[in-house]
Design a protein around this motif. Structure first.
Motif, PDB file in Angstrom:
ATOM      1  N   ILE A   1       0.832  -1.206   0.000  1.00 44.17           N
ATOM      2  CA  ILE A   1       0.000   0.000   0.000  1.00 44.17           C
ATOM      3  C   ILE A   1       0.868   1.259   0.000  1.00 44.17           C
ATOM      4  O   ILE A   1       0.624   2.188  -0.753  1.00 44.17           O
ATOM      5  N   THR A   2       1.919   1.264   0.825  1.00 40.51           N
ATOM      6  CA  THR A   2       2.771   2.453   0.853  1.00 40.51           C
ATOM      7  C   THR A   2       3.571   2.587  -0.430  1.00 40.51           C
ATOM      8  O   THR A   2       4.077   3.642  -0.752  1.00 40.51           O
ATOM      9  N   TRP A   3       3.673   1.510  -1.176  1.00 36.35           N
ATOM     10  CA  TRP A   3       4.367   1.607  -2.446  1.00 36.35           C
ATOM     11  C   TRP A   3       3.425   2.110  -3.538  1.00 36.35           C
ATOM     12  O   TRP A   3       3.769   2.956  -4.339  1.00 36.35           O
ATOM     13  N   THR A   4       2.190   1.586  -3.532  1.00 35.90           N
ATOM     14  CA  THR A   4       1.322   1.902  -4.665  1.00 35.90           C
ATOM     15  C   THR A   4       0.663   3.277  -4.551  1.00 35.90           C
ATOM     16  O   THR A   4       0.514   3.973  -5.539  1.00 35.90           O
ATOM     17  N   LEU A   5       0.295   3.671  -3.335  1.00 38.90           N
ATOM     18  CA  LEU A   5      -0.465   4.916  -3.221  1.00 38.90           C
ATOM     19  C   LEU A   5       0.310   6.160  -3.693  1.00 38.90           C
ATOM     20  O   LEU A   5      -0.250   6.990  -4.398  1.00 38.90           O
ATOM     21  N   PRO A   6       1.590   6.325  -3.338  1.00 40.22           N
ATOM     22  CA  PRO A   6       2.309   7.506  -3.834  1.00 40.22           C
ATOM     23  C   PRO A   6       2.352   7.564  -5.361  1.00 40.22           C
ATOM     24  O   PRO A   6       2.235   8.629  -5.948  1.00 40.22           O
ATOM     25  N   THR A   7       2.499   6.399  -6.010  1.00 36.82           N
ATOM     26  CA  THR A   7       2.518   6.365  -7.466  1.00 36.82           C
ATOM     27  C   THR A   7       1.213   6.932  -8.014  1.00 36.82           C
ATOM     28  O   THR A   7       1.199   7.790  -8.894  1.00 36.82           O
ATOM     29  N   ASN A   8       0.111   6.416  -7.469  1.00 39.44           N
ATOM     30  CA  ASN A   8      -1.198   6.843  -7.948  1.00 39.44           C
ATOM     31  C   ASN A   8      -1.449   8.315  -7.638  1.00 39.44           C
ATOM     32  O   ASN A   8      -1.955   9.058  -8.475  1.00 39.44           O
ATOM     33  N   LEU A   9      -1.066   8.699  -6.440  1.00 37.88           N
ATOM     34  CA  LEU A   9      -1.252  10.095  -6.040  1.00 37.88           C
ATOM     35  C   LEU A   9      -0.452  10.989  -6.981  1.00 37.88           C
ATOM     36  O   LEU A   9      -0.959  12.000  -7.483  1.00 37.88           O
ATOM     37  N   GLY A  10       0.787  10.616  -7.263  1.00 38.87           N
ATOM     38  CA  GLY A  10       1.666  11.394  -8.143  1.00 38.87           C
ATOM     39  C   GLY A  10       1.033  11.585  -9.511  1.00 38.87           C
ATOM     40  O   GLY A  10       0.934  12.712 -10.020  1.00 38.87           O
ATOM     41  N   GLU A  11       0.561  10.510 -10.072  1.00 39.68           N
ATOM     42  CA  GLU A  11      -0.036  10.580 -11.405  1.00 39.68           C
ATOM     43  C   GLU A  11      -1.262  11.489 -11.413  1.00 39.68           C
ATOM     44  O   GLU A  11      -1.450  12.304 -12.308  1.00 39.68           O
ATOM     45  N   GLY A  12      -2.080  11.309 -10.380  1.00 39.32           N
ATOM     46  CA  GLY A  12      -3.280  12.141 -10.285  1.00 39.32           C
ATOM     47  C   GLY A  12      -2.913  13.616 -10.199  1.00 39.32           C
ATOM     48  O   GLY A  12      -3.496  14.470 -10.890  1.00 39.32           O
ATOM     49  N   LEU A  13      -1.905  13.924  -9.382  1.00 40.53           N
ATOM     50  CA  LEU A  13      -1.511  15.320  -9.175  1.00 40.53           C
ATOM     51  C   LEU A  13      -0.968  15.953 -10.457  1.00 40.53           C
ATOM     52  O   LEU A  13      -1.203  17.131 -10.731  1.00 40.53           O
ATOM     53  N   VAL A  14      -0.239  15.164 -11.241  1.00 42.25           N
ATOM     54  CA  VAL A  14       0.324  15.681 -12.493  1.00 42.25           C
ATOM     55  C   VAL A  14      -0.802  16.201 -13.394  1.00 42.25           C
ATOM     56  O   VAL A  14      -0.742  17.315 -13.915  1.00 42.25           O
ATOM     57  N   ILE A  15      -1.858  15.372 -13.539  1.00 44.79           N
ATOM     58  CA  ILE A  15      -2.980  15.749 -14.394  1.00 44.79           C
ATOM     59  C   ILE A  15      -3.674  16.990 -13.823  1.00 44.79           C
ATOM     60  O   ILE A  15      -3.970  17.948 -14.534  1.00 44.79           O
ATOM     61  N   LEU A  16      -3.893  16.938 -12.518  1.00 51.27           N
ATOM     62  CA  LEU A  16      -4.600  18.016 -11.857  1.00 51.27           C
ATOM     63  C   LEU A  16      -3.869  19.340 -12.079  1.00 51.27           C
ATOM     64  O   LEU A  16      -4.456  20.337 -12.486  1.00 51.27           O
ATOM     65  N   THR A  17      -2.552  19.323 -11.850  1.00 52.39           N
ATOM     66  CA  THR A  17      -1.759  20.540 -11.999  1.00 52.39           C
ATOM     67  C   THR A  17      -1.828  21.044 -13.433  1.00 52.39           C
ATOM     68  O   THR A  17      -1.974  22.246 -13.677  1.00 52.39           O
ATOM     69  N   ALA A  18      -1.713  20.120 -14.378  1.00 52.00           N
ATOM     70  CA  ALA A  18      -1.722  20.513 -15.787  1.00 52.00           C
ATOM     71  C   ALA A  18      -3.017  21.247 -16.124  1.00 52.00           C
ATOM     72  O   ALA A  18      -2.993  22.304 -16.745  1.00 52.00           O
ATOM     73  N   VAL A  19      -4.131  20.665 -15.681  1.00 49.31           N
ATOM     74  CA  VAL A  19      -5.413  21.279 -16.005  1.00 49.31           C
ATOM     75  C   VAL A  19      -5.535  22.648 -15.347  1.00 49.31           C
ATOM     76  O   VAL A  19      -5.933  23.624 -15.975  1.00 49.31           O
TER      77      VAL A  19
END
Ligand code: ADP
Ligand code: MG
Length: 780
Positions: A698-716
């Motif tokens: 869980i501690t491995w997967t969540l940062p990856t997902n959070l990171g990806e989500g944030l990238v899109i969010l910031t771009a928009v």
């Protein structure tokens, strides 16, 4: 004969039943006939009915909140005619479902085969011999011997019963045990009231009895009801449920963020379609696709590893609970000790004898030191040894290369060996003193008695704990075989002196019976007996238990000994095993002291007491409750019928695989195939490993997902171009989460796993520091 097998049997007389089945109550079937019937009627097993079919299991893979988003995304991209995106998103869903499906079926199959690998056995009379056979080998006409703790192995018409009580809840749902009888009943009696029948899969809770097999396999009553639990439910545990709730929360957050992204973008004047794709990218990026699969696989691997270390998990939640265990309450005999008993001292007629020889090898001599005596010339000693041999069900078997094996209770085997060292031969003795009746040993009465014929008339022999025997005796046999008034206190002191060396002490008594009745009851042996003496046997600690106890202490797990044995013996053995964490002299609380304590007083003292002796099985329940009330997560071992309530109450009920009764196994969460304490310690270690790996994933997967989500969010929000497309995100997730991340389920255990204190039972999955770390890494 076959035509009879379908009909009811309860209305027929016993003789009629036996005639129709072509069997004999005191002989059973011959080997040839058994083989023949086995051919004709098949094995005594139930045809396994499929729980959830593979299709249903596959469909279930889509029935998860996180997958819904992906399915909706596929649908909308299809409507938008973004063929490639739709295809890829759906491919991800499909691949995920396939992996989940394959792993889950594997896990279910592994767990099912584990529970099936625990075969039942049955005691039968074949060709006049009492034998233990696997329950699958039973055939109609077999004579089965039942005793408390057994699972009834087939449908039986009862022939003899002695206070036989059976728990038929497996069949009728009624959990109050039913008193059995043998007399024929009127034909219209309904199944639940047929007291002269014992049905397959029900549990004997009290007494003994014999019956003839009238139905096996699918032609038993349970076979006709046979409904199996839905396979998929096997895999639900508190932790998987916690994760399911967590994913739902995640779902709402992701949907919310996606909606905001969409709204903000459209407001800015971007095209609807572009913004929708951005929202989809955000959603698929933020979803931890691998999470459900990783959960199941990690748990299944844990179960397999524990099985390799002799701990079979019966209920999956035990895997996680084991990791947070804070107290292990263990039996002494056979679990902490080797259960390899050897009689070393006998006191009879006021004289002390030592016995030489090791193990079950019946070579040895009697004497004080090197002064050998002939036991046959010592009347009291002779009677004491004879009592041990007659009041006994164990069998000593000579192996090929001079090795000796026992069938039955090791405590009793030691008595057979001691008698043989004195020159008693079992067959001759059995011929001179034929047995007429028996009161079997039950922990709650602490004694066993047998009624025999002899040249001088009927005689009863008793053996049991010193307290239970002394309470029944009025006189004592002196060294020359005459009688004298009993000095109970002196006998008690002698016994305690032997117990202080860590020896298990059994006392013996005899009663010359006046009546000629052939039935023996507890009332018959309540008083007026003659005390014959005591035998003290050594039962060395298991070396690996000493190691395991130390490991547990290091891991912050307390170990307590709960035993039916004498307080002095128990404390001595506990000292040898190191239960006192350095202290040599251990204090033991006895069952009697325990019963005098109020619940509050017990709670106050339970933590400090390492040894509980002469504990009645019912008291184990109180101990578990007291420990739980002080905030402990308790693992409790048990083997007898009366241990079942305590096993159910404990956070982890541990049953003994070898010496345990079927009743105890049914009530347990985990079964030890080797009855060894060190296997519990091993399971605790594996349990910690499983939890560790889940948290790692869980501690491995969540940062990856959070990171990806944030990238899109910031771009928009920044109004720039999308740096990464949904298709690309999915590709990254597939290759990392599903393929790389799953490896974490196979991670070896961390060094130092067993040096940490146990996890707090109510600790959340993600602790404060972990959440901080996930956020930090995600933002980075
Ligand atoms: P544990 O298994 O914890 O040592 P048990 O309940 O089996 O305790 O035994 C309690 C006491 O009952 C023993 O100390 C012994 O005195 C007596 N006992 C044990 N086994 C037998 C037996 N087969 N026959 C008679 N007495 C027994
Ligand atoms: Mg025992």
């Amino acid at each position: 004969m076959r035509k009879y097998l379908q009909q009811p049997w309860h209305h027929l007389a016993e003789e009629e039943v036996l005639t129709r089945l072509e069997s004999q109550a005191d002989h059973g079937l011959d080997a040839e006939e058994v083989a023949h019937r086995r051919e004709r009627f098949g094995a005594n097993t139930l045809t396994v009915q499929k729980g959830k079919g593979p299709l249903a299991l596959f469909a279930q893979q889509f029935n998860q909140p996180l997958v819904y988003i992906l399915l909706v995304a596929t649908l909308v991209t299809l409507l938008l005619q973004e063929w490639i995106d739709a295809g890829v998103i759906f491919a991800v869903v499909l691949v995920n479902a396939i992996i989940g499906f394959v792993q889950e079926s594997k896990a279910i199959r592994a767990i099912e085969s584990l529970s099936r690998s625990m075969t039942n056995s049955a005691t039968v009379l074949r060709a006049g011999q009492r034998r233990q056979v696997p329950a699958v080998d039973l055939v109609p006409g077999d004579i089965v011997l039942l005793q408390s703790g057994d699972k009834v192995p087939a449908d039986l018409r009862l022939l003899t019963v002695k206070e036989l009580q059976v728990d038929e809840s497996a069949l009728t749902g009624e959990s109050v045990p039913v008193q059995k009888a043998k007399a024929p009943m009127p034909e219209p009696t309904v199944l639940a009231d047929r007291h002269n029948m014992a049905y397959s899969s029900t549990l004997v809770t009290y007494g003994i009895g014999t019956g003839v097999v009238v139905g096996t396999g699918d032609s038993t009553a349970i076979g006709r009801f046979n409904a199996l639990i839905a396979a998929a439910d096997i895999l639900a545990t508190p932790l998987t449920q916690k994760i399911a709730r967590f994913s739902k929360l995640l779902l709402y957050i992701i949907l919310g963020l996606a909606a905001v992204t969409f709204a903000v973008g459209v407001q800015r004047g971007e095209s609807w379609i572009d913004m929708f794709m951005a929202a989809v990218a955000l959603a698929v990026g933020a979803i931890p696709e691998g999470l459900p699969a990783a959960m199941t696989i990690t748990l299944a691997i844990g179960v397999a590893k524990m099985a390799r270390r002799n701990a079979i998990i019966r209920k999956l939640p035990a895997v996680e609970t084991l990791g947070s265990t804070t107290v292990i309450c263990s039996d002494k005999t056979g679990t902490l000790t080797q259960n390899q008993m050897t009689v070393q001292e006998v006191v009879a007629g006021g004289r002390q004898y030592t016995v030489t020889g090791v193990g079950y090898d019946p070579e040895g001599t009697f004497g004080p030191g090197d002064d050998q005596v002939d036991p046959m010339g010592q009347p009291a000693l002779r009677e004491c040894l004879l009592a041990g041999l007659l009041c006994n069900d164990a069998v000593l078997i000579a192996g090929e290369n001079g090795e000796w094996r026992v069938e039955g209770d090791p405590t009793e085997a030691a008595l057979v060996v001691a008698a043989r060292k004195a020159g008693f031969d079992r067959e001759t003795v059995a011929g001179r003193y034929p047995r007429r009746d028996i009161i079997p040993f039950e922990s709650r009465y602490q004694y066993m008695a047998t009624l025999h014929d002899s040249d001088t008339g009927p005689v009863v022999y008793l053996k049991g704990s010193v307290e239970s025997i002394l309470a029944r005796c009025r006189q004592v046999m002196t060294i020359d075989g005459s009688m004298e008034d009993l000095d109970a206190e002196a006998c008690q002191r002698t016994a305690e002196a032997i117990a202080a060396k860590g020896l298990r002490v059994l006392a013996f008594a005899r009663l010359e019976r006046q009546s000629t009745g052939t039935e023996l009851t507890h009332a018959d042996v309540a008083e007026g007996l003659t005390f014959l003496g005591v035998q003290g046997m050594i039962d060395p600690p298991r070396p690996e238990a000493v190691e395991a106890v130390r490991a547990c202490h290091e891991a912050g797990v307390r170990v307590k000994m709960i035993t039916g044995d004498h307080a002095v013996t128990a404390a001595a053995i506990a000292g040898q095993i190191g239960l006192g964490e350095g202290e040599e002299q251990l204090s033991a609380m006895t069952g009697r002291q325990l019963s005098e304590l109020s619940d509050d007083a017990l709670r106050a003292s339970v933590e400090q007491t390492p040894v509980f002796a002469r504990v009645a099985p019912e008291q184990k329940l109180r101990l578990v409750e007291a420990l739980q009330a002080t905030g402990h997560v308790v693992a409790m071992t048990g083997d007898g019928v009366n241990d079942a309530p305590a096993l159910r109450q404990a956070n982890i009920g541990v049953a003994m695989g070898i010496t345990g009764t079927e009743v105890a196994k049914e009530a347990s969460d985990m079964v030890l195939t080797d009855d060894n304490f060190s296997s519990i310690a091993a399971a605790v270690e594996e349990g910690r490993g499983v939890y560790d790996n889940l948290v790692k994933f869980i501690t491995w997967t969540l940062p990856t997902n959070l990171g990806e989500g944030l990238v899109i969010l910031t771009a928009v929000f920044a109004g720039s171009q999308l740096p990464i497309l949904p298709v690309q995100i999915l590709w990254v997730n597939m290759t990392t989460a599903v393929l790389l991340g799953l490896m974490l389920a196979f991670e070896p255990k961390e060094p130092g796993l067993m040096e940490r204190p146990p996890r707090e039972p109510d600790e959340p999955l993600l602790t404060g520091p972990l959440i901080t770390r996930i956020c930090l890494v995600g933002c980075l």
